[in-house]
Design an enzyme around this catalytic site. Structure first.
Site, PDB file in Angstrom:
ATOM      1  N   VAL A 130       3.673  -2.788   3.163  1.00 28.56           N
ATOM      2  CA  VAL A 130       4.143  -2.264   4.457  1.00 28.56           C
ATOM      3  C   VAL A 130       4.571  -0.800   4.303  1.00 28.56           C
ATOM      4  O   VAL A 130       4.583  -0.267   3.194  1.00 28.56           O
ATOM      5  CB  VAL A 130       5.335  -3.104   4.980  1.00 28.56           C
ATOM      6  CG1 VAL A 130       4.885  -4.541   5.280  1.00 28.56           C
ATOM      7  CG2 VAL A 130       6.484  -3.092   3.997  1.00 28.56           C
ATOM      8  N   THR A 181       2.557   3.818   2.904  1.00 27.38           N
ATOM      9  CA  THR A 181       2.840   2.421   2.561  1.00 27.38           C
ATOM     10  C   THR A 181       3.446   2.306   1.167  1.00 27.38           C
ATOM     11  O   THR A 181       3.442   3.264   0.391  1.00 27.38           O
ATOM     12  CB  THR A 181       1.524   1.625   2.576  1.00 27.38           C
ATOM     13  OG1 THR A 181       0.623   2.204   1.635  1.00 27.38           O
ATOM     14  CG2 THR A 181       0.899   1.660   3.957  1.00 27.38           C
ATOM     15  N   ASP A 182       3.979   1.106   0.847  1.00 31.75           N
ATOM     16  CA  ASP A 182       4.418   0.858  -0.524  1.00 31.75           C
ATOM     17  C   ASP A 182       3.835  -0.460  -1.028  1.00 31.75           C
ATOM     18  O   ASP A 182       3.082  -1.133  -0.320  1.00 31.75           O
ATOM     19  CB  ASP A 182       5.945   0.941  -0.649  1.00 31.75           C
ATOM     20  CG  ASP A 182       6.672  -0.223   0.004  1.00 31.75           C
ATOM     21  OD1 ASP A 182       6.067  -1.286   0.252  1.00 31.75           O
ATOM     22  OD2 ASP A 182       7.875  -0.072   0.270  1.00 31.75           O
ATOM     23  N   ALA A 183       4.177  -0.803  -2.269  1.00 34.58           N
ATOM     24  CA  ALA A 183       3.555  -1.960  -2.916  1.00 34.58           C
ATOM     25  C   ALA A 183       3.930  -3.281  -2.246  1.00 34.58           C
ATOM     26  O   ALA A 183       3.367  -4.328  -2.576  1.00 34.58           O
ATOM     27  CB  ALA A 183       3.929  -1.994  -4.406  1.00 34.58           C
ATOM     28  N   GLY A 184       4.871  -3.258  -1.303  1.00 34.00           N
ATOM     29  CA  GLY A 184       5.171  -4.451  -0.517  1.00 34.00           C
ATOM     30  C   GLY A 184       4.112  -4.683   0.555  1.00 34.00           C
ATOM     31  O   GLY A 184       4.157  -5.694   1.263  1.00 34.00           O
TER      32      GLY A 184
END
Lengths: 134, 134, 134, 134
Positions: A20, A15-18
């Site tokens: 998602v 995942t990333d900081a968005g």
């Protein structure tokens, strides 16, 4: 007949900081499914590389992102192969999100086409794919 | 004298759904700094591998996470080397977050020790490190 | 009693140009096993984060690399938890390479200790771990 | 006029056991260049996300791999943006390998098109891109 499919679980690393899955990581899941499709046919890529110096190299990818995956999601990655000439295979691949229960529908997340060429890893010259994939 | 240091910028690829940098990714920044420390000494690892079959392999890491980095942060990774015997180097490394202005203090994020051995990539046997690092 | 364990397969994405698994990627496998250990206890981290804003954050890792994994290897990652105070858990984790047959011995690749704290993701303040892990 | 471009160095983390950069990692370099293009225009994505809940999400990528990058290579990633409607931008991006000397030609490695939509990260509904990119 159903296409070959392979399950993938989403972890923090994906995942990333968005909130998602990072858009580049779906290419990892597509590759895992292609590798397992080969393994199901009895093809061992590390052996192919060690004994024949043969690699499968991606020449083009086309990915449409329909909906994002999130932490803890269970995905299913499909893999259908269509030969193109003697040295190339086109993979039509999809990634679905599994429903939380048996009644829930699968949701299409990713629609992808991947063009792969079979080549000699040392000379980088194409090789006849039929010699290595039954 | 200041230790060798190397700047790193945090992108989406580095973060996870917790909103911070994924804990395993700091090992990438530590490695970039070691590679650039070698490059500054004139050592080219791809040449070492191709000509001598020599690799530097990590034997142990010890990382303390003091504070997390986030998207868009500018980090500074330090690298100090202490020889240990003939085949091993201990790297003492730190990762700081740069302040937004010249007045702001740097903040310590990571304190790490990395034990690296020089070896022959084919036999996996240790080699004298002084032959490859001036 | 055997510790909790989780299987991991090595794909191209995991390896580097040295022909082995990139040293930072083992932290991904350790995290997958911790996540699955939590899931086996009925703890869903995405739900914990969404409902309580609670995260498990790594404060320290200690990894000893005994032998490298390679493409197509099947690994087994173990996970044993020891509480340390009210807000912290120490995970003792090992990564083994599965033998090619039932007669072959498992080989120890990685020996690791991971210190994890339970905290509020917004305030970054520690929380009592017993409230979230049964 | 030359398009915006951003340098990328290839480290061990970027490569795979085929001796070249893992095919999914080029999407990271494309994203770094888009982020730096935005930063050069004064747009800070972490601020956009925190203050307005606005994200740029990739809807489609099209990548042609002409030649592979290897360890220690210096790349240059270009970024040209063409608006498509009110909520979408098409990025035309290329990745070149820098020559070893000033006389050496750049070599084209990657030719890519990336379709990005501006949206509200909470509702996942499109937003007018002109409000956030000058």
């Amino acid at each position: 007949m159903n296409p070959f499919s392979w399950p993938v679980r989403i972890y923090w690393e994906d995942t990333d900081a968005g909130g998602v899955v990072y858009y580049g990581n779906y290419l990892r899941y597509l590759e895992r499914a292609r590798t397992e499709w080969l393994r199901a046919k009895g093809v061992d890529q590390s052996q192919l590389a060690a004994e024949h110096g043969v690699l499968f190299m991606v020449r083009a990818v086309n990915v449409e992102y329909q909906a994002p995956a999130r932490l803890d999601d269970r995905l299913l990655v499909t893999c259908e192969a269509v030969p193109e000439g003697r040295t190339t295979v086109i993979f039509r691949q999809r990634i679905f999100k599994e429903g939380v229960s048996a009644e829930t529908e699968r949701e299409l997340l990713i629609d992808a086409t991947v063009r792969v060429v079979c080549l000699d890893g040392r000379t980088m010259r194409p090789r006849r794919i039929a010699e290595y994939i039954p």
